[in-house]
Design an enzyme around this catalytic site. Sequence first.
Site, PDB file in Angstrom:
ATOM      1  N   HIS A 199      -8.146  -5.023  -0.967  1.00 55.35           N
ATOM      2  CA  HIS A 199      -6.924  -4.294  -0.612  1.00 55.35           C
ATOM      3  C   HIS A 199      -6.161  -5.081   0.451  1.00 55.35           C
ATOM      4  O   HIS A 199      -6.632  -5.233   1.576  1.00 55.35           O
ATOM      5  CB  HIS A 199      -7.288  -2.901  -0.092  1.00 55.35           C
ATOM      6  CG  HIS A 199      -6.098  -2.016   0.127  1.00 55.35           C
ATOM      7  ND1 HIS A 199      -5.356  -1.511  -0.915  1.00 55.35           N
ATOM      8  CD2 HIS A 199      -5.520  -1.543   1.263  1.00 55.35           C
ATOM      9  CE1 HIS A 199      -4.375  -0.759  -0.436  1.00 55.35           C
ATOM     10  NE2 HIS A 199      -4.449  -0.777   0.877  1.00 55.35           N
TER      11      HIS A 199
ATOM     12  N   SER B 119       0.833  -1.197   0.000  1.00 53.39           N
ATOM     13  CA  SER B 119       0.000   0.000   0.000  1.00 53.39           C
ATOM     14  C   SER B 119       0.877   1.260   0.000  1.00 53.39           C
ATOM     15  O   SER B 119       1.656   1.461  -0.937  1.00 53.39           O
ATOM     16  CB  SER B 119      -0.954  -0.036   1.201  1.00 53.39           C
ATOM     17  OG  SER B 119      -1.974   0.915   1.065  1.00 53.39           O
TER      18      SER B 119
ATOM     19  N   ASP C  16      -9.799  -3.684  -6.119  1.00 56.54           N
ATOM     20  CA  ASP C  16      -9.251  -2.919  -4.993  1.00 56.54           C
ATOM     21  C   ASP C  16      -9.779  -1.492  -5.040  1.00 56.54           C
ATOM     22  O   ASP C  16      -9.458  -0.733  -5.952  1.00 56.54           O
ATOM     23  CB  ASP C  16      -7.726  -2.920  -5.070  1.00 56.54           C
ATOM     24  CG  ASP C  16      -7.058  -2.234  -3.878  1.00 56.54           C
ATOM     25  OD1 ASP C  16      -7.778  -1.631  -3.054  1.00 56.54           O
ATOM     26  OD2 ASP C  16      -5.821  -2.313  -3.780  1.00 56.54           O
TER      27      ASP C  16
END
Length: 424
Positions: free
Chosen positions: A375, A218, A346
């Site tokens: 995610h 991320s 996502d």
Amino acid sequence: MADEFLADSQLRSWVSIQWENWPSFPLVVGVALTVATYYVKCVAKKPVLITGSKSCADFLQHHCPVLVQEYYPTVWCFTSRAHTLICGIVRDLADGKPPSYQQDILHTPDGGEIHLDWLDHHGNHHHGNHHHDNKTRPTVLIMPGLTGHSGSAYVARLARGAHKQGYRGVVFNNRGTNGVELKSARSYCAANTDDLHLVVSHVKTLYPDVPLMAVGVSLGGIILFNYVAKLGKDCGLVAAMVVSVSWNVFEGTRSLEETVNKLLFNRYLVKGLTTNLRRNRVVFDRHASVDVDHALQASTIGEFDERFTRKVFGYESLQHYYTEASPHRKVPHIQTPILCLNAADDIFSPLDSIPVEEVEKNPNIALVMTSHGGHIGFGDWLFPSRESFMDKLYQQYVDAVFKYGQELGNEEEEKRVDEMKVRE
């Protein structure tokens, strides 16, 4: 006795009525078959591999078998939001205590501190045809997400995954995370790679003969991608992997501000950011450009970045910061092998924001896309607590890089041979 018989008779009568009102058995079977057919036909699919290099594609498909197999997302939570939430919660509960790290504090030029957590592999390990001791053991640098740290379940899994393969893992905790107080008026942001440069230099100084690669998740993946793009072949890494990055930060932020996503994810993440700021506000109260009280009232990541992040790092505007942070602009500059994993569903990285065409033009990048996974979800089959698709791909890729990395980066040689054939 008569009363008991009457009560029992009434109970049987009630059960009989309820049973008659239930859907018929064929209908139940039909619904189950329909759901199963939909899952097999539309949900369970092989990952898509996109790269501008045939040698890279061959390398990955040969050494990472998970890429040529069907991926079965967790059956009962394969939708994006459920996958993201449930996989995270289940893993947090299932994984228990984090590994027994060894802490290392890196002091920065501005008076700050970066806390590194090492998970070493003690004992001897055979790496291909080589025998590794502590001085030569390949090492993986792990970079958590926005509010993650070495104790987060997905980060601990990555550290354990490196250890499982016989390698050393080191977690780079961003400043002010994991309960650590800031020593200077500087935190972290997606566009700034200075701290990562310091960490890589530190690791290379400690272990000059060790091959080093990095994995970022991320926000950590955004920083890592930007770092590799900025430093080119001088990045100090033999390879990298990024997971669930928001390729276009503008689009990712816009998606997170949609009503449901704002309630489920945005507010949770902002709470983590404001908690860190509140704990460390003493070092920012003296910062001329930051109104700490105003920043603490932020209800979205966009508001927090406007009121705090971009000001601390000197960006003229939120537009300026997000432009500099967005990885999709840096794809042509990548010169080090990097594997990128994204799920098509996502919400942090909408599908139409992923730079597929640009990736196809750069032989140093490989993009793996799964149809589902959310995610940092990527739950596998029935139990999200099992090793996820992400865990499997990561372990296989790390092992492949350290054992057969010489097979990567042969694209220039391929081009030279092709050019010679054309001339002939």
